[in-house]
Design a protein around this motif. Structure first.
Motif, mmCIF file in Angstrom:
data_model
loop_
_atom_site.group_PDB
_atom_site.id
_atom_site.type_symbol
_atom_site.label_atom_id
_atom_site.label_comp_id
_atom_site.label_asym_id
_atom_site.label_seq_id
_atom_site.Cartn_x
_atom_site.Cartn_y
_atom_site.Cartn_z
ATOM 1 N N ARG A 113 -5.169 2.085 2.816
ATOM 2 C CA ARG A 113 -4.300 3.494 2.898
ATOM 3 C C ARG A 113 -4.680 4.167 3.902
ATOM 4 N N HIS B 137 -12.388 0.017 -1.592
ATOM 5 C CA HIS B 137 -11.053 0.206 -2.458
ATOM 6 C C HIS B 137 -9.844 0.631 -1.458
ATOM 7 N N ASP B 138 -10.042 1.725 -1.055
ATOM 8 C CA ASP B 138 -8.942 2.415 -0.385
ATOM 9 C C ASP B 138 -8.569 2.121 1.001
ATOM 10 N N HIS C 269 -6.618 -1.573 -0.070
ATOM 11 C CA HIS C 269 -5.207 -1.136 -0.160
ATOM 12 C C HIS C 269 -4.690 -0.812 1.276
ATOM 13 N N HIS D 139 -4.645 -6.665 -9.858
ATOM 14 C CA HIS D 139 -3.114 -5.877 -9.473
ATOM 15 C C HIS D 139 -1.989 -7.121 -9.953
ATOM 16 N N LYS E 245 4.195 0.442 -3.636
ATOM 17 C CA LYS E 245 3.680 1.614 -2.931
ATOM 18 C C LYS E 245 4.844 2.372 -2.260
ATOM 19 N N HIS F 114 -1.027 3.466 -9.626
ATOM 20 C CA HIS F 114 -1.848 2.804 -8.830
ATOM 21 C C HIS F 114 -1.517 1.189 -8.916
#
Length: 146
Positions: A100, A93-94, A98, A123, A41, A37
């Motif tokens: 996603r 978060h996702d 991020h 991060h 990516k 994580h």
């Protein structure tokens, strides 16, 4: 009323659980699962880190099951608090941080911008040491004014 207070208390308590789990478990004993994580990516939509979704879902499922036995009891609302926190965590978060899932690309909301900044600080460390900002929904106020 007591059911709502149980739900709300568990929801708020989950931020503490998340902070401690993230700092001492994810960046400690279970770093193997969390390490990807913190890396750049690739094309794969899944990460080993996603195992934590399952780890947190299991207690909720068990609490829901026992919370409806013989009518709804407090265990159901504990499970609901954990589940709702998980839904918020996923969304923040996702989805938001991020990306996603490309549902929310831009925001002018100071709170959400502060969450993004704090997570970016988290991060900046690619290893398990020297981390900061381990929480998710509550971050230090300094990130709202950066």
């Amino acid at each position: 009323m007591i059911s709502f207070l149980i739900f709300l208390g568990v929801f708020l308590f989950m931020e503490c659980v998340t902070w401690m789990t993230h700092k001492y478990i994810m960046h400690g004993l279970m770093w193997y699962f969390h390490a990807d994580h913190h890396q750049p990516k690739y094309a794969n939509i899944f990460e080993r880190n996603d195992i934590f979704f399952v780890i947190f879902a299991v207690p909720s499922i068990v609490l829901f099951y026992f919370g409806v036995q013989g009518g709804m009891n407090y265990l159901f609302f504990i499970g609901l608090g954990i589940t709702f926190y998980g839904l918020c965590y996923f969304t923040i978060h996702d989805v938001l941080i991020h990306q996603r899932f490309k549902w929310f690309k831009n925001t002018n909301n100071k709170y959400l911008i502060g969450l993004r900044k704090a997570h970016k600080i988290h991060h900046k460390h690619l290893g398990k040491q020297h981390g900061e900002c381990f929480g998710m929904l509550f971050v230090p106020f300094k990130y709202y004014n950066m």
